[in-house]
Enzyme design. Structure first.
Site, PDB file in Angstrom:
ATOM      1  N   HIS A  36       0.821  -1.219   0.000  1.00  0.00           N
ATOM      2  CA  HIS A  36       0.000   0.000   0.000  1.00  0.00           C
ATOM      3  C   HIS A  36       0.857   1.273   0.000  1.00  0.00           C
ATOM      4  CE1 HIS A  36      -3.163   2.836   0.857  1.00  0.00           C
ATOM      5  NE2 HIS A  36      -2.619   3.116   2.033  1.00  0.00           N
ATOM      6  N   HIS A  61       3.471   6.958   5.561  1.00  0.00           N
ATOM      7  CA  HIS A  61       2.240   7.622   5.988  1.00  0.00           C
ATOM      8  C   HIS A  61       1.431   6.877   7.042  1.00  0.00           C
ATOM      9  CE1 HIS A  61       0.075   5.028   3.128  1.00  0.00           C
ATOM     10  NE2 HIS A  61      -1.036   5.420   3.720  1.00  0.00           N
ATOM     11  N   ASP A  62       1.524   5.573   7.109  1.00  0.00           N
ATOM     12  CA  ASP A  62       0.746   4.825   8.104  1.00  0.00           C
ATOM     13  C   ASP A  62       1.566   4.345   9.296  1.00  0.00           C
ATOM     14  OD1 ASP A  62      -1.849   5.007   7.113  1.00  0.00           O
ATOM     15  OD2 ASP A  62      -1.620   3.262   5.814  1.00  0.00           O
ATOM     16  N   GLU A  65       0.258   5.830  12.684  1.00  0.00           N
ATOM     17  CA  GLU A  65      -1.114   5.390  12.947  1.00  0.00           C
ATOM     18  C   GLU A  65      -1.225   3.897  13.212  1.00  0.00           C
ATOM     19  OE1 GLU A  65      -5.025   5.418  10.146  1.00  0.00           O
ATOM     20  OE2 GLU A  65      -3.818   7.243  10.165  1.00  0.00           O
ATOM     21  N   ASP A  66      -0.449   3.089  12.500  1.00  0.00           N
ATOM     22  CA  ASP A  66      -0.662   1.641  12.521  1.00  0.00           C
ATOM     23  C   ASP A  66       0.480   0.814  13.097  1.00  0.00           C
ATOM     24  OD1 ASP A  66      -3.113   2.070  11.345  1.00  0.00           O
ATOM     25  OD2 ASP A  66      -2.423   1.665   9.321  1.00  0.00           O
ATOM     26  N   ASP A 122      -3.417   8.389  -1.172  1.00  0.00           N
ATOM     27  CA  ASP A 122      -3.978   7.381  -0.267  1.00  0.00           C
ATOM     28  C   ASP A 122      -5.422   7.064  -0.630  1.00  0.00           C
ATOM     29  OD1 ASP A 122      -3.944   5.623   1.982  1.00  0.00           O
ATOM     30  OD2 ASP A 122      -4.795   7.188   3.248  1.00  0.00           O
TER      31      ASP A 122
END
Length: 180
Positions: A36, A61-62, A65-66, A122
């Protein structure tokens, strides 16, 4: 940290791959998650975004957050500008899902230009995946809701990059058609 552009980009790929190493997408094939962020950076580059800071932020980017990644870790390894973009596009996972989604729409328009580019990529990649490799257990109506919400976010950042917005509009229309 290397300031050589190719080395920095590869360091971001390696960092994201390590941080997401045990994560899978929710599609039926349980695709490796790292595909991704790589797709985002590839899309941005194909559409003429040569800003190394944006490309690295897309790859990362994630991570806030993840994964267990911290802002300080990103700042130390990749610099303040990249870390700030990643922070801008990251949801606060302590909030309920509905509130996170509401805040994405509410805050999108106030995002920096660089964060908007990452957000556009995204949403494009997520909409493409929602049609071609959707979460295995999602009913059609939930997929449709996702498309509507993604459009709401993108509508707040129009005027950022005409080509990316046109791609979003195309994949959104294809998604709506496919989910009828």
């Amino acid at each position: 940290m290397s300031r050589d552009p190719a080395a920095l980009l590869l360091e971001a790929v390696a960092f994201a791959a390590e941080k997401h190493r045990h994560q899978r997408r929710k599609d039926a094939q349980a695709s490796p998650y790292i595909n991704h962020p790589i797709a985002l950076a590839s899309l941005l580059k194909r559409e003429g975004v040569d800003d190394l800071t944006v490309l690295c932020a897309a790859l990362l980017h994630d991570t806030l957050e993840d994964t267990e990644t911290t802002f300080e870790e990103l700042r130390t390894l990749f610099g303040e500008p990249i870390a700030m973009i990643v922070a801008e596009v990251s949801d606060d996972k302590t909030l309920p899902k509905a509130e996170r989604k509401r805040l994405q729409v509410a805050h999108a328009g106030a995002s920096s230009h660089r964060a908007r580019l990452v957000k556009l990529a995204d949403k494009i990649c997520n909409v493409v995946d929602m049609v071609s490799a959707p979460p295995a257990q999602w009913p059609v109506e939930r997929k449709r809701e996702y498309l509507r919400w993604a459009k709401d976010v993108v509508d707040q950042i129009r005027g950022t990059h005409a080509a990316l917005e046109a791609i979003f509009d195309d994949v959104y229309a294809e998604g709506v058609q496919a989910l009828r």
